[in-house]
Scaffold this active site. Structure first.
Site, PDB file in Angstrom:
ATOM      1  N   GLY A   1      50.723  36.478  38.350  1.00 26.50           N
ATOM      2  CA  GLY A   1      50.272  35.151  37.933  1.00 26.50           C
ATOM      3  C   GLY A   1      51.392  34.402  37.232  1.00 26.50           C
ATOM      4  O   GLY A   1      52.327  33.907  37.864  1.00 26.50           O
TER       5      GLY A   1
ATOM      6  N   SER B   1      49.889  40.900  34.036  1.00 26.82           N
ATOM      7  CA  SER B   1      51.045  40.796  33.127  1.00 26.82           C
ATOM      8  C   SER B   1      52.323  41.436  33.686  1.00 26.82           C
ATOM      9  O   SER B   1      53.131  41.964  32.927  1.00 26.82           O
ATOM     10  CB  SER B   1      50.703  41.375  31.748  1.00 26.82           C
ATOM     11  OG  SER B   1      49.702  40.602  31.132  1.00 26.82           O
TER      12      SER B   1
ATOM     13  N   GLU C   1      43.677  45.098  39.495  1.00 26.21           N
ATOM     14  CA  GLU C   1      44.016  44.258  38.348  1.00 26.21           C
ATOM     15  C   GLU C   1      43.051  44.555  37.200  1.00 26.21           C
ATOM     16  O   GLU C   1      41.927  44.018  37.189  1.00 26.21           O
ATOM     17  CB  GLU C   1      43.893  42.779  38.726  1.00 26.21           C
ATOM     18  CG  GLU C   1      44.809  42.351  39.849  1.00 26.21           C
ATOM     19  CD  GLU C   1      45.120  40.866  39.778  1.00 26.21           C
ATOM     20  OE1 GLU C   1      46.306  40.529  39.717  1.00 26.21           O
ATOM     21  OE2 GLU C   1      44.193  40.054  39.749  1.00 26.21           O
TER      22      GLU C   1
ATOM     23  N   ASN D   1      50.259  34.335  42.546  1.00 24.05           N
ATOM     24  CA  ASN D   1      48.989  33.633  42.385  1.00 24.05           C
ATOM     25  C   ASN D   1      49.211  32.539  41.348  1.00 24.05           C
ATOM     26  O   ASN D   1      49.289  32.835  40.159  1.00 24.05           O
ATOM     27  CB  ASN D   1      47.916  34.640  41.923  1.00 24.05           C
ATOM     28  CG  ASN D   1      46.608  33.963  41.581  1.00 24.05           C
ATOM     29  OD1 ASN D   1      46.406  32.782  41.896  1.00 24.05           O
ATOM     30  ND2 ASN D   1      45.708  34.708  40.954  1.00 24.05           N
ATOM     31  N   TRP D   2      49.334  31.310  41.838  1.00 24.28           N
ATOM     32  CA  TRP D   2      49.642  30.206  40.915  1.00 24.28           C
ATOM     33  C   TRP D   2      48.423  29.712  40.145  1.00 24.28           C
ATOM     34  O   TRP D   2      48.552  28.841  39.281  1.00 24.28           O
ATOM     35  CB  TRP D   2      50.271  29.045  41.697  1.00 24.28           C
ATOM     36  CG  TRP D   2      51.703  29.279  42.057  1.00 24.28           C
ATOM     37  CD1 TRP D   2      52.484  30.327  41.673  1.00 24.28           C
ATOM     38  CD2 TRP D   2      52.533  28.433  42.868  1.00 24.28           C
ATOM     39  NE1 TRP D   2      53.751  30.184  42.192  1.00 24.28           N
ATOM     40  CE2 TRP D   2      53.805  29.041  42.932  1.00 24.28           C
ATOM     41  CE3 TRP D   2      52.334  27.235  43.550  1.00 24.28           C
ATOM     42  CZ2 TRP D   2      54.873  28.475  43.648  1.00 24.28           C
ATOM     43  CZ3 TRP D   2      53.370  26.675  44.264  1.00 24.28           C
ATOM     44  CH2 TRP D   2      54.633  27.287  44.311  1.00 24.28           C
TER      45      TRP D   2
ATOM     46  N   HIS E   1      38.992  37.618  42.714  1.00 29.76           N
ATOM     47  CA  HIS E   1      39.795  37.671  41.493  1.00 29.76           C
ATOM     48  C   HIS E   1      38.847  37.685  40.289  1.00 29.76           C
ATOM     49  O   HIS E   1      37.770  37.068  40.329  1.00 29.76           O
ATOM     50  CB  HIS E   1      40.725  36.452  41.430  1.00 29.76           C
ATOM     51  CG  HIS E   1      41.723  36.557  40.327  1.00 29.76           C
ATOM     52  ND1 HIS E   1      41.393  36.278  39.019  1.00 29.76           N
ATOM     53  CD2 HIS E   1      43.008  36.945  40.319  1.00 29.76           C
ATOM     54  CE1 HIS E   1      42.458  36.483  38.255  1.00 29.76           C
ATOM     55  NE2 HIS E   1      43.450  36.893  39.029  1.00 29.76           N
TER      56      HIS E   1
ATOM     57  N   GLY F   1      47.082  38.148  32.076  1.00 25.29           N
ATOM     58  CA  GLY F   1      47.481  37.072  31.171  1.00 25.29           C
ATOM     59  C   GLY F   1      47.569  37.466  29.701  1.00 25.29           C
ATOM     60  O   GLY F   1      47.650  36.606  28.832  1.00 25.29           O
TER      61      GLY F   1
ATOM     62  N   GLU G   1      38.817  36.103  37.645  1.00 21.88           N
ATOM     63  CA  GLU G   1      38.428  34.764  37.158  1.00 21.88           C
ATOM     64  C   GLU G   1      37.312  34.177  38.022  1.00 21.88           C
ATOM     65  O   GLU G   1      36.447  33.461  37.519  1.00 21.88           O
ATOM     66  CB  GLU G   1      39.670  33.853  37.112  1.00 21.88           C
ATOM     67  CG  GLU G   1      40.594  34.257  35.969  1.00 21.88           C
ATOM     68  CD  GLU G   1      42.071  34.028  36.217  1.00 21.88           C
ATOM     69  OE1 GLU G   1      42.439  33.237  37.106  1.00 21.88           O
ATOM     70  OE2 GLU G   1      42.887  34.671  35.515  1.00 21.88           O
TER      71      GLU G   1
HETATM   72  P1  PGA Z   1      49.147  37.473  35.218  1.00 27.31           P
HETATM   73  O1  PGA Z   1      47.958  37.233  36.290  1.00 27.31           O
HETATM   74  O2  PGA Z   1      50.326  38.004  35.989  1.00 27.31           O
HETATM   75  O3  PGA Z   1      49.405  36.097  34.651  1.00 27.31           O
HETATM   76  O4  PGA Z   1      48.650  38.443  34.229  1.00 27.31           O
HETATM   77  C1  PGA Z   1      47.781  38.134  37.341  1.00 27.31           C
HETATM   78  C2  PGA Z   1      46.599  37.706  38.175  1.00 27.31           C
HETATM   79  O5  PGA Z   1      45.626  37.172  37.604  1.00 27.31           O
HETATM   80  O6  PGA Z   1      46.600  37.890  39.401  1.00 27.31           O
END
Ligand code: PGA
Length: 246
Positions: free
Chosen positions: A229, A208, A163, A3-4, A91, A169, A93
């Site tokens: 990510g 992460s 997640e 997931n960019w 997601h 992150g 976000e």
């Molecule tokens: P991350 O993000 O690997 O940077 O923690 C994962 C994601 O949000 O899918």
């Protein structure tokens, strides 16, 4: 699965794609299923780079509807036509920053199927919910939100990414056994919603993940893969994760 998020220009994405394909053909062995979800402008060019290769392409969101007077919106139908095979839905976000509700996410999953995209539904608890011990009830609520919109047959081909929001992150990860416990609970809920889906649906872990920490997660019984990510932005790190997950 990569997931960019809002990273990489079109040209950077294409360069990554060519590099990845070159490295995969040098290695010659069968990699696990790899899917890259670039930014929207990068979707079509990256799909062209991966055409005829085993690497899949996904979008990071879709907007409801097919075509119409909806300024700025991009439907599943348009994403499919632009080369997407998968789409990430819900997601954290999107839930937090764009205020997407469980109900909208349920509708988006159904829309993904109608657009012939395979949805990757993200579920997971916030830090506060984690501290309160409500992880399993949060995840169950997020899954049940699909029920009004998604039929049994669709449920069988869903992909779920667990997640924990506090792990995204941050460099913090749960114990692999704890993530597996949630993955097993996800399978139970799925199975209650659509018998058989608990076994059929791939459950990924995300938050992460990197080349160093991925292996114990992939060794867990109920975890089938990872949604990555930050660590998916470099080809060599991405490949190392793929190798370490076999
Ligand atoms: P991350 O993000 O690997 O940077 O923690 C994962 C994601 O949000 O899918």
């Amino acid at each position: 699965m990569a997931n960019w998020k809002m990273h990489k220009t079109v040209e950077e994405g294409r360069a990554f794609g060519r590099h990845l394909i070159r490295r995969l053909s040098e290695a010659g062995d069968q990699p696990p299923t790899l899917v890259v979800c670039p930014t929207l402008p990068g979707l079509w060019p990256l799909a062209r780079e991966f055409a005829g290769t085993p690497v899949g392409v996904g979008a990071q969101n879709l907007d409801l509807g097919r075509e119409g007077a909806l300024t700025g919106a991009v439907s599943g139908y348009l994403l499919r036509e632009a080369g997407a095979q998968f789409v990430i839905i819900g997601h954290s976000e999107r839930r937090q920053v764009f205020h997407e509700t469980d109900d909208v996410i349920g509708q988006k999953v159904a829309q993904a199927y109608q657009s012939r995209l395979r949805p990757i539904l993200c579920v997971g608890e916030s830090a506060q919910e984690y501290r309160q011990g409500s992880t399993l009830s949060v995840v169950e609520r997020q899954l049940q939100a699909l029920a009004p919109y998604v039929d049994d047959k669709m449920m069988q081909t869903l992909i779920v990414a667990y997640e924990p929001v506090w792990a995204i992150g941050t460099g913090e990860v749960p114990e692999p056994g704890q993530a597996n416990h949630v993955a097993a609970a996800i399978r139970e809920v799925l199975d209650r919603m659509a018998p058989g889906s608990g076994e059929n649906v791939p459950v990924l872990y995300g938050g992460s993940v990197n080349a160093k920490n991925i292996r114990p997660f992939m060794g867990e019984k109920d975890i089938d893969g990872a949604l990555v990510g930050g660590a998916s932005l470099q080809v060599e790190e991405f490949l190392a994760m793929a190798r370490n997950s076999c």
